[in-house]
Design an enzyme around this catalytic site. Structure first.
Site, PDB file in Angstrom:
ATOM      1  N   ARG A   1       0.498 -24.750 -12.528  1.00 30.94           N
ATOM      2  CA  ARG A   1      -0.268 -24.753 -11.285  1.00 30.94           C
ATOM      3  C   ARG A   1      -1.747 -24.695 -11.594  1.00 30.94           C
ATOM      4  NH1 ARG A   1      -3.317 -21.401 -12.466  1.00 30.94           N
ATOM      5  NH2 ARG A   1      -3.056 -19.136 -12.529  1.00 30.94           N
TER       6      ARG A   1
ATOM      7  N   GLU B   1      -9.312 -16.360  -6.878  1.00 35.91           N
ATOM      8  CA  GLU B   1      -9.012 -15.949  -8.258  1.00 35.91           C
ATOM      9  C   GLU B   1      -9.079 -14.439  -8.424  1.00 35.91           C
ATOM     10  OE1 GLU B   1      -7.132 -17.752 -10.544  1.00 35.91           O
ATOM     11  OE2 GLU B   1      -8.691 -19.211 -10.094  1.00 35.91           O
ATOM     12  N   HIS B   2      -8.093 -13.914  -9.138  1.00 35.86           N
ATOM     13  CA  HIS B   2      -8.001 -12.475  -9.425  1.00 35.86           C
ATOM     14  C   HIS B   2      -7.888 -11.640  -8.149  1.00 35.86           C
ATOM     15  CE1 HIS B   2      -8.348 -12.168 -13.789  1.00 35.86           C
ATOM     16  NE2 HIS B   2      -9.171 -13.198 -13.738  1.00 35.86           N
TER      17      HIS B   2
ATOM     18  N   GLY C   1      -2.307 -21.817 -22.797  1.00 37.95           N
ATOM     19  CA  GLY C   1      -3.555 -21.066 -22.883  1.00 37.95           C
ATOM     20  C   GLY C   1      -4.680 -21.643 -22.064  1.00 37.95           C
TER      21      GLY C   1
ATOM     22  N   GLY D   1      -4.806 -21.551 -18.684  1.00 40.09           N
ATOM     23  CA  GLY D   1      -4.896 -20.957 -17.360  1.00 40.09           C
ATOM     24  C   GLY D   1      -4.158 -21.749 -16.302  1.00 40.09           C
TER      25      GLY D   1
ATOM     26  N   SER E   1      -0.752 -21.666 -16.087  1.00 41.04           N
ATOM     27  CA  SER E   1       0.520 -20.979 -15.876  1.00 41.04           C
ATOM     28  C   SER E   1       1.687 -21.614 -16.613  1.00 41.04           C
ATOM     29  CB  SER E   1       0.834 -20.876 -14.378  1.00 41.04           C
ATOM     30  OG  SER E   1      -0.149 -20.125 -13.732  1.00 41.04           O
ATOM     31  N   SER E   2       1.493 -21.915 -17.880  1.00 42.84           N
ATOM     32  CA  SER E   2       2.597 -22.440 -18.688  1.00 42.84           C
ATOM     33  C   SER E   2       3.711 -21.403 -18.812  1.00 42.84           C
ATOM     34  CB  SER E   2       2.093 -22.864 -20.069  1.00 42.84           C
ATOM     35  OG  SER E   2       1.479 -21.779 -20.749  1.00 42.84           O
TER      36      SER E   2
ATOM     37  N   ASP F   1       1.387 -17.266  -9.639  1.00 36.60           N
ATOM     38  CA  ASP F   1       1.838 -18.260 -10.604  1.00 36.60           C
ATOM     39  C   ASP F   1       3.295 -18.637 -10.379  1.00 36.60           C
ATOM     40  OD1 ASP F   1      -0.673 -17.872 -11.577  1.00 36.60           O
ATOM     41  OD2 ASP F   1      -0.054 -16.880 -13.428  1.00 36.60           O
TER      42      ASP F   1
ATOM     43  N   TYR G   1      -7.313  -8.220 -18.692  1.00 33.26           N
ATOM     44  CA  TYR G   1      -6.644  -8.442 -17.405  1.00 33.26           C
ATOM     45  C   TYR G   1      -6.229  -7.107 -16.794  1.00 33.26           C
ATOM     46  CZ  TYR G   1      -3.405 -10.653 -14.064  1.00 33.26           C
ATOM     47  OH  TYR G   1      -2.774 -11.068 -12.925  1.00 33.26           O
TER      48      TYR G   1
END
Length: 407
Positions: A41, A47-48, A144, A146, A148-149, A194, A244
């Site tokens: 995605r 964000e956050h 890596g 961002g 959402s792998s 995610d 995080y």
């Protein structure tokens, strides 16, 4: 299955599935019985704040994790034998004795967490009836970046277990199961965005997710004239000390001092009136959360009314807040945003911002569809010139969520 209807090979995931099918057949001397796919995605804005009861506005992208599987020849040992095509690594999950969480996590731990959650959901007896399996997965979601792998891998795993077990999970139930796997097995206290994006994604629509109520409203996106460009900075700065989790703890501390039940109850004026009760860091984090919640709501209205310039300004403001108040950007992401801003409206760019957890990864840019190639070439050339790093750029339409592939 209680998931989007099956798709065939001639879909955005088609090339990936064809390669995976060939690899599986070559390695196991038989074709897979089941193939599933789940998308990564990109978050347009918000964000956050998914773990702060906010709103997020992501879309599933046309990049997927696909898993091919078939029962093993013979029932012993009772394991899921798994191979990652991308990493050229193999591992296995004991279906009778599932792994315990341990850190640092491996890719197999993400899958193991889903297996464990699925067993809890359907019961040990029914889970024990799953056949020993050979699994192989391949992904074209940048790792890596961002995008959402990890969530795509989790959701694909859960979707496979649905098919194999004949169990139908509610879509929200599946997403929450995968989120819990990431909490427990990867040690990442992520919000729900995610996994919800990978499960609920729809073509030609953004997903407006209320992270407090978990209610979803799909926001139609007319993509004929406007495109979403994703730029992978190809940097990922290692986060010492768990940045995080640290940001989440700072937000929790600030909310407690504000004596509010939820960030949705905190207005800008209330925050300013109680500024003295917060540390400077807590105030900055709080200002980002409160302002980003407001920006995301305005962004949904802008999309519905086709106000692309207004949406772009909200994206720039979001990046500024993430850069200065939440402090999760980095020089490479800032450079990519400034390159897009420099092209400006005259060059077809409406707005740009970092997306994902930060400290590297990707930016998302809204631009005229007819300018995608020109803008991509300019950003790629200038980014390489100024940073010495090759960026990877691709445009994507909102994509279909997790689904079974028709073999």
């Amino acid at each position: 299955m209680n998931s989007p209807e099956a798709s065939s090979y001639d879909s955005p995931v088609g090339d990936l599935v064809q390669r995976l099918t060939q690899s599986f057949t070559s390695e196991h001397s038989r074709p897979p019985k089941w193939i599933v796919a789940a998308p990564g995605r990109v978050n347009l804005i918000g964000e956050h704040i998914d773990y702060n009861d906010g709103f997020v506005l992501p879309m599933a992208i046309e990049r997927y994790v696909a898993i091919a599987a078939a029962p093993r020849n013979g029932s012993h040992p009772h394991v899921a034998s798994i191979r990652s095509v991308n990493l050229n690594e193999s591992d296995q999950i004991d279906l009778d004795l599932l792994p315990e969480p341990k850190l640092p996590p491996t890719w197999c731990a993400y899958m193991g967490g889903v297996f464990a959650g699925f067993r809890d959901r359907i019961g040990a007896e029914k889970f024990g009836q799953l056949p020993a399996m050979d699994l192989m997965f391949e992904s074209n979601v940048p790792i890596g970046g961002g995008l959402s792998s990890s969530a795509a891998l989790e959701v694909a795993t859960a979707t496979l277990l649905e098919v194999v077990s004949g169990t139908t999970l509610g879509l929200d139930e599946k997403a929450l199961l995968c989120q819990k796997a990431e909490h427990d097995y990867a040690g990442v206290p992520c919000g729900i965005m995610d996994q919800f994006s990978s499960v609920f994604g729809q073509e030609n629509a953004f997903m407006m997710l209320d992270c407090q109520s978990q209610q979803i409203r799909h926001v139609p996106f007319d993509s004929n004239g406007v495109s979403v460009l994703i730029t992978n900075s190809n940097v990922k700065h290692e986060l010492s000390g768990g940045e995080y989790a640290q940001r989440r703890a700072q937000c929790d501390s600030a909310l407690k001092k504000l004596a509010a039940a939820s960030w949705r109850d905190v207005t800008p004026s209330m925050l300013d009136s109680k500024k003295q009760s917060l540390t400077d860091v807590e105030y900055s984090r709080a200002r980002h959360v409160v302002s980003e919640i407001e920006r995301t709501q305005k962004a949904a209205v802008a999309i519905e009314s086709g106000q692309w310039q207004a949406l772009g300004e909200l994206m720039y403001a979001s990046h500024h807040s993430l850069q200065h108040d939440y402090e999760v950007s980095c020089c490479e992401l800032d450079l990519l945003v400034e390159l897009a801003r420099g092209i400006g409206l005259a060059g077809g760019v409406y707005g740009s911002r970092m997306t994902g957890g930060g400290f590297g990864g990707c930016t998302v840019t809204l631009l005229d569809s007819e300018k995608v190639v020109e803008v991509s070439n300019h950003i790629q050339k200038q980014y390489k010139k100024q940073s010495g790093i090759d960026a990877h750029l691709f445009a994507s339409l909102p994509a279909k969520g997790a689904h079974l592939i028709s073999c």
